[in-house]
Design a protein around this motif. Structure first.
Motif, PDB file in Angstrom:
ATOM      1  N   HIS A 151      -1.211  12.255  -9.006  1.00 34.70           N
ATOM      2  CA  HIS A 151      -2.259  13.192  -8.573  1.00 34.70           C
ATOM      3  C   HIS A 151      -3.624  12.519  -8.497  1.00 34.70           C
ATOM      4  CE1 HIS A 151       0.665  16.368  -9.245  1.00 34.70           C
ATOM      5  NE2 HIS A 151       0.872  15.884 -10.455  1.00 34.70           N
ATOM      6  N   ASN A 152      -3.669  11.248  -8.165  1.00 33.18           N
ATOM      7  CA  ASN A 152      -4.921  10.504  -8.077  1.00 33.18           C
ATOM      8  C   ASN A 152      -5.428  10.576  -6.638  1.00 33.18           C
ATOM      9  OD1 ASN A 152      -7.009   8.641  -8.075  1.00 33.18           O
ATOM     10  ND2 ASN A 152      -5.955   7.246  -9.457  1.00 33.18           N
ATOM     11  N   VAL A 153      -6.176  11.626  -6.342  1.00 30.69           N
ATOM     12  CA  VAL A 153      -6.613  11.914  -4.976  1.00 30.69           C
ATOM     13  C   VAL A 153      -7.512  10.809  -4.428  1.00 30.69           C
ATOM     14  CG1 VAL A 153      -7.870  13.560  -3.529  1.00 30.69           C
ATOM     15  CG2 VAL A 153      -6.378  14.394  -5.350  1.00 30.69           C
ATOM     16  N   GLU A 154      -8.410  10.304  -5.237  1.00 29.88           N
ATOM     17  CA  GLU A 154      -9.315   9.243  -4.762  1.00 29.88           C
ATOM     18  C   GLU A 154      -8.537   7.985  -4.383  1.00 29.88           C
ATOM     19  OE1 GLU A 154     -12.561   9.401  -3.961  1.00 29.88           O
ATOM     20  OE2 GLU A 154     -12.243  11.529  -4.371  1.00 29.88           O
ATOM     21  N   ALA A 155      -7.579   7.625  -5.211  1.00 23.61           N
ATOM     22  CA  ALA A 155      -6.751   6.447  -4.907  1.00 23.61           C
ATOM     23  C   ALA A 155      -5.930   6.687  -3.645  1.00 23.61           C
ATOM     24  CB  ALA A 155      -5.849   6.111  -6.084  1.00 23.61           C
ATOM     25  N   VAL A 156      -5.407   7.908  -3.484  1.00 26.32           N
ATOM     26  CA  VAL A 156      -4.633   8.237  -2.286  1.00 26.32           C
ATOM     27  C   VAL A 156      -5.496   8.053  -1.040  1.00 26.32           C
ATOM     28  CG1 VAL A 156      -3.526  10.130  -1.011  1.00 26.32           C
ATOM     29  CG2 VAL A 156      -2.964   9.757  -3.422  1.00 26.32           C
ATOM     30  N   ILE A 190      -4.657   5.326   1.851  1.00 29.34           N
ATOM     31  CA  ILE A 190      -4.450   5.759   3.234  1.00 29.34           C
ATOM     32  C   ILE A 190      -5.372   4.983   4.164  1.00 29.34           C
ATOM     33  CG2 ILE A 190      -4.773   7.700   4.837  1.00 29.34           C
ATOM     34  CD1 ILE A 190      -3.575   9.497   2.628  1.00 29.34           C
ATOM     35  N   ALA A 191      -6.620   4.770   3.747  1.00 31.27           N
ATOM     36  CA  ALA A 191      -7.560   3.980   4.551  1.00 31.27           C
ATOM     37  C   ALA A 191      -7.075   2.534   4.686  1.00 31.27           C
ATOM     38  CB  ALA A 191      -8.952   4.014   3.927  1.00 31.27           C
ATOM     39  N   ARG A 192      -6.547   1.986   3.602  1.00 33.63           N
ATOM     40  CA  ARG A 192      -6.007   0.614   3.630  1.00 33.63           C
ATOM     41  C   ARG A 192      -4.832   0.525   4.598  1.00 33.63           C
ATOM     42  NH1 ARG A 192      -3.246  -1.758  -1.721  1.00 33.63           N
ATOM     43  NH2 ARG A 192      -1.935  -3.323  -0.742  1.00 33.63           N
ATOM     44  N   ALA A 221       0.832  -1.202   0.000  1.00 33.20           N
ATOM     45  CA  ALA A 221       0.000   0.000   0.000  1.00 33.20           C
ATOM     46  C   ALA A 221       0.869   1.255   0.000  1.00 33.20           C
ATOM     47  CB  ALA A 221      -0.928  -0.001   1.222  1.00 33.20           C
ATOM     48  N   THR A 222       1.956   1.229   0.733  1.00 40.01           N
ATOM     49  CA  THR A 222       2.838   2.385   0.798  1.00 40.01           C
ATOM     50  C   THR A 222       3.489   2.644  -0.565  1.00 40.01           C
ATOM     51  OG1 THR A 222       3.248   1.947   3.139  1.00 40.01           O
ATOM     52  CG2 THR A 222       4.805   3.392   2.024  1.00 40.01           C
ATOM     53  N   THR A 223       3.878   1.600  -1.237  1.00 40.82           N
ATOM     54  CA  THR A 223       4.444   1.747  -2.587  1.00 40.82           C
ATOM     55  C   THR A 223       3.393   2.338  -3.532  1.00 40.82           C
ATOM     56  OG1 THR A 223       5.909  -0.131  -2.200  1.00 40.82           O
ATOM     57  CG2 THR A 223       5.547   0.506  -4.490  1.00 40.82           C
TER      58      THR A 223
END
Length: 153
Positions: A44-49, A53-55, A33-35
């Motif tokens: 710049h994929n805010v939704e994926a970020v 972060i939740a994961r 997840a960190t990678t």
């Protein structure tokens, strides 16, 4: 009595080994997840970020629960009598230490990527502020429409 105590210690050591293996599995997911987080920050994929972060938070919560269980076992069984079990546990702990060091480096890379993206955004916003002068320059005096938009010439 000593046999019962030895049996309980063996059972606890087996549980400890299982918990450490589970913690390693969760840590691998955390590293993955960190990678991904670093990649998504750079894209710049805010939704994926947000999802990543939740994961990562879920992984941290699971690891915290496992650590609580490990602490209970270690308090109940401070000395490990069986050398083969002790070797196995030491090996798992060494694996975790290496994974933690790797995670620290990856997390630092994520922070650096996020800071870099934030700096880029600040620069872009600063440039946008300077271009506002050009946009406002088209405005006529005291609220009149801009001259280039005047169709009544």
């Amino acid at each position: 009595m000593a046999n019962h105590k030895s049996s309980t210690a063996s059972s606890d050591l087996s549980k400890l080994s299982g918990l450490l293996e589970r913690k390693i599995t969760i840590f691998r997911d955390f590293i993955s997840a960190t990678t991904s987080l670093k990649d998504m920050i750079e894209l710049h994929n805010v939704e994926a970020v947000k999802m990543i972060i939740a994961r990562r938070h879920d992984c941290i919560s699971l690891i915290d629960k496992i650590d609580d269980e490990i602490l209970k076992i270690r308090k109940a069984n401070p000395s490990y009598e069986a050398p083969e079990t002790r070797k196995r546990i030491q090996s798992l702990i060494k694996t975790l230490e290496n994974m933690i060091a790797s995670t620290m480096r990856l997390n630092h890379d994520c922070e650096a990527a996020a800071e870099s993206e934030l700096d880029k955004l600040r620069n872009d916003l600063s440039e946008l502020g300077h271009s506002q002068k050009g946009i406002k320059g088209y405005r006529g005096k005291s609220g009149e429409p801009p001259r280039f938009m005047d169709v009544t010439t």
